[in-house]
Design an enzyme around this catalytic site. Structure first.
Site, PDB file in Angstrom:
ATOM      1  N   ARG A 119     -41.851  -3.712 -16.591  1.00 40.33           N
ATOM      2  CA  ARG A 119     -41.851  -4.463 -17.848  1.00 40.33           C
ATOM      3  C   ARG A 119     -43.255  -5.016 -18.128  1.00 40.33           C
ATOM      4  O   ARG A 119     -44.057  -5.204 -17.205  1.00 40.33           O
ATOM      5  CB  ARG A 119     -40.845  -5.601 -17.735  1.00 40.33           C
ATOM      6  CG  ARG A 119     -40.629  -6.404 -19.007  1.00 40.33           C
ATOM      7  CD  ARG A 119     -39.265  -7.001 -18.947  1.00 40.33           C
ATOM      8  NE  ARG A 119     -39.008  -8.047 -19.909  1.00 40.33           N
ATOM      9  CZ  ARG A 119     -38.600  -7.847 -21.158  1.00 40.33           C
ATOM     10  NH1 ARG A 119     -38.485  -6.613 -21.637  1.00 40.33           N
ATOM     11  NH2 ARG A 119     -38.300  -8.855 -21.950  1.00 40.33           N
ATOM     12  N   THR A 399     -34.933  -0.823 -28.657  1.00 38.95           N
ATOM     13  CA  THR A 399     -35.109  -0.491 -27.267  1.00 38.95           C
ATOM     14  C   THR A 399     -34.418   0.850 -27.133  1.00 38.95           C
ATOM     15  O   THR A 399     -33.755   1.306 -28.052  1.00 38.95           O
ATOM     16  CB  THR A 399     -34.428  -1.612 -26.447  1.00 38.95           C
ATOM     17  OG1 THR A 399     -35.116  -2.820 -26.695  1.00 38.95           O
ATOM     18  CG2 THR A 399     -34.370  -1.335 -24.972  1.00 38.95           C
ATOM     19  N   THR A 417     -38.629  -0.273 -23.686  1.00 37.68           N
ATOM     20  CA  THR A 417     -38.690  -0.887 -25.010  1.00 37.68           C
ATOM     21  C   THR A 417     -40.112  -1.235 -25.433  1.00 37.68           C
ATOM     22  O   THR A 417     -41.011  -1.326 -24.587  1.00 37.68           O
ATOM     23  CB  THR A 417     -37.834  -2.182 -25.000  1.00 37.68           C
ATOM     24  OG1 THR A 417     -37.743  -2.698 -26.318  1.00 37.68           O
ATOM     25  CG2 THR A 417     -38.403  -3.261 -24.097  1.00 37.68           C
ATOM     26  N   ASN A 419     -39.680  -3.786 -27.694  1.00 39.44           N
ATOM     27  CA  ASN A 419     -38.994  -4.957 -28.231  1.00 39.44           C
ATOM     28  C   ASN A 419     -38.566  -4.738 -29.669  1.00 39.44           C
ATOM     29  O   ASN A 419     -37.659  -3.963 -29.929  1.00 39.44           O
ATOM     30  CB  ASN A 419     -39.812  -6.238 -28.048  1.00 39.44           C
ATOM     31  CG  ASN A 419     -38.936  -7.473 -28.230  1.00 39.44           C
ATOM     32  OD1 ASN A 419     -37.740  -7.419 -27.959  1.00 39.44           O
ATOM     33  ND2 ASN A 419     -39.479  -8.568 -28.703  1.00 39.44           N
TER      34      ASN A 419
HETATM   35  N1  GLY Z   1     -36.825  -6.820 -25.484  1.00 38.97           N
HETATM   36  C1  GLY Z   1     -35.438  -6.990 -25.299  1.00 38.97           C
HETATM   37  C2  GLY Z   1     -35.085  -7.236 -23.880  1.00 38.97           C
HETATM   38  O1  GLY Z   1     -35.849  -6.889 -23.006  1.00 38.97           O
HETATM   39  O2  GLY Z   1     -34.055  -7.777 -23.620  1.00 38.97           O
END
Ligand code: GLY
Length: 588
Positions: A119, A399, A417, A419
């Site tokens: 992430r 996502t 994602t 986002n």
């Molecule tokens: N960007 C949405 C999530 O990671 O939950």
């Protein structure tokens, strides 16, 4: 442990027999279907399912060339970044769950599940109050639009990390389909155009994004060919050397563009980026073992928490669309999301009480205290200040999820994602890379909601090099060393409840993959206090009954874009992509 106050207890007996009364009274007619049934794809060998047919095809091709599930997932993920650029890509990050079957059933009884966190992280210069204006109020667009909204991307490092250790085919081969789609173009869909139209204003403010995704500022139309020449070149460079994204000319381009436009990401941030292997969170549900993403995702913790709260409840007997079932799950969802707001964050910065939140004893306490007759007011679930909530935006979150199983039954469940739709609306000049707005997943200030209406506090406050809290829930379910299913979905805050329902549809209601991803959904996330039901999916009698119990029911058109691979008892792979999206499953 979370301190949660509950109103008076109702007897367990009433909880158990009430559904039967309702069904005997015949007041719960079969609900109408809200969405068409997904197409079910079968294969004895391998399977790829993703949110776009061309991306699934890229993965399928790799399986046919002798690649394994890791190779196919990498190829699919790079292809998604070209053909579904508004949802995910090399300018973002995500989570991958990998399940390896037991090699020798004498020495290894269960699947080995590993979780990779790639992430986005906050830049080193990020500060706790970076989105507050001079009055100390949150500038609501600053974490969503433009360079300041961008977290340090992890996708390329993540895909390379898993491939380096577990892939079979050469890295560069895995990017060829994506390069072809970018160089030669692909036809954009209605879905692409509707996302683009919604973000057009922001995209048009960034010259490189405008050039990449519009026709002189006007949106593409469905069926138009989108060619991404810069991205093709960038992917060629990554195919030769993935490190170029972090230490080479791509990284330099990102850092230069950031410095020129008020962004915080430096070359040092990019050089420092490291994916992290983490222990998944796993728990038992009935005979199955459910494993999902641990913090910094909240997904796995709350998926298991809600499954534990269901506990021994005989859901199949209650019925999937019975108001009691929806009520029970809604109450459980409320508790889970309230806990999320307080306890979940990056485990490298805060101590997340994973064991406590996923413990049976805590779940039993919650379960016993659920009043089946009356929804609990959200203020009694946890003290909160709903007036601090930002207007809840029910925007289609962007996502993506992909699931791959190969002939050896190696399985990848990956959600990644940028986002929001088209991320921060920023493309790094000369690269074609669309950057994320993942910084919005931090709590900009305590109790202030993010894009998805989710509130957070200290645990998810911004700090340098920290990972924002996520809801992404890639999930793998096994039993006695055999794969049962793998699934996941996009959908921001709704991801956890979507994945929960897909898992329950298979494990409890014995649905196949197509039925499981198609069935109507509902969602509650504590705040805002709304029980959201999918339009057309629930009978009037059910809606009335839920309202009578105190739920603030709101109908919404379908959300999420789940997909799943389910292994039948005879060992056949069955897969389906959510009919709410445009994805497809492709068998080897
Ligand atoms: N960007 C949405 C999530 O990671 O939950």
């Amino acid at each position: 442990m979370p301190q949660i106050r509950f109103p008076q207890l109702k007897s367990q007996i009433i909880i158990l027999i009430y559904p039967f009364f309702l069904s005997l009274l015949g007041c719960i007619p079969n609900s109408p279907k809200s969405v068409p049934l997904a197409k079910l794809e079968r294969s004895q060998q391998g399977m790829v399912v993703s949110a776009h047919p061309l991306a699934s095809e890229a993965g399928q091709l790799i399986l046919q060339k002798g690649g394994n599930a890791v190779d196919a997932a990498v190829a699919t993920a790079f292809a998604i970044s070209v053909v579904e650029p508004f949802s995910a890509g090399i300018g973002g990050g995500g989570f991958l769950l990998m399940g390896t079957p037991p090699e020798n059933s004498e020495t290894q009884k269960e699947y080995k599940i590993q979780a990779l966190d790639f992430r986005e992280r906050s830049p080193k210069a990020a500060t706790r109050d970076m989105y507050l204006n001079q009055e100390g109020e949150v500038d609501q667009r600053a974490s969503l639009d433009g360079h300041l909204a961008v977290g340090v991307p992890g996708t390329v490092a993540g895909l390379y990390t898993v491939h380096k250790d577990y892939g079979k085919l050469p890295w560069s081969e895995l990017l060829q389909s994506a390069i072809g789609y970018a160089r030669d173009g692909f036809e954009v869909s209605d879905r692409f155009v509707s996302r683009l139209e919604r973000r057009l204003e922001v995209i048009n403010k960034n010259p490189a994004a405008k050039a990449a995704f519009t026709k002189n500022g006007q949106p593409y139309q469905p069926g138009d060919l989108l060619i991404q020449t810069d991205k093709a070149q960038t992917l060629e460079t990554i195919a030769e050397n993935p490190q170029s994204f972090y230490t080479g000319k791509i990284g330099e381009a990102i850092a230069t563009d950031m410095a020129a436009n008020g962004g915080l990401i430096t070359l040092e941030d990019l050089k420092d980026y490291t994916p992290i292997w983490r222990q998944p969170v796993c728990g038992e549900f009935r005979q199955a073992r459910v494993c999902a993403m641990p913090p910094p995702s909240s997904g796995g913790v709350h998926l298991l928490q809600i499954l534990n709260i269901i506990g021994e409840t005989n859901l199949p007997q209650w019925g999937r669309q019975n108001p009691d079932t929806i009520h029970l799950l809604t109450e459980a969802m409320g508790v889970a999301y309230a806990d999320r707001s307080k306890y979940l964050g990056d485990p490298d910065f805060v101590q997340v009480p994973v064991q406590e939140l996923t413990s049976r004893s805590y779940a039993q306490q919650v379960r016993q205290e659920i009043n089946l007759e009356q929804a609990k007011p959200v203020t009694e679930v946890q003290p909160a200040a709903p007036e601090t909530l930002r207007n809840y935006i029910w925007e289609s979150p962007n996502t993506t999820h992909l699931t791959v199983v190969d002939e050896e039954r190696l399985v990848i469940s990956m959600t990644y994602t940028i986002n929001g739709s088209f991320g921060a609306g920023v493309v790094t000049a000369g690269t074609g890379i669309l950057l994320n707005n993942e910084m919005d997943d931090f709590a900009a200030a305590p109790g202030v909601a993010n894009l998805y209406g989710l509130v957070g506090g200290e645990a998810n406050a911004i700090a340098p090099k920290k990972t924002p809290l996520s809801s992404m829930t890639p999930t793998i379910v096994t039993q006695d060393g055999q794969l049962i299913m793998a699934t996941g979905s996009p959908g921001g805050s709704t991801i956890i409840t979507t994945v929960l329902q897909v898992v329950l549809n298979v494990l409890e209601y014995k649905m196949d993959a197509a039925q499981a991803v198609s069935a109507p959904r509902f969602h509650h996330q504590w705040l805002p206090d709304k029980l959201i039901l999918e339009t057309g999916g629930f009978s009037e009698a059910t809606v009335n009954e839920l309202q009578r119990r105190g739920h603030n029911v709101e109908m919404r058109d379908g959300w999420g874009n789940a997909n799943a691979i389910v292994v039948t008892e005879s060992g056949v792979l069955e897969a389906a992509a959510d009919p709410r999206g445009e994805g497809e499953a492709k068998g080897e």
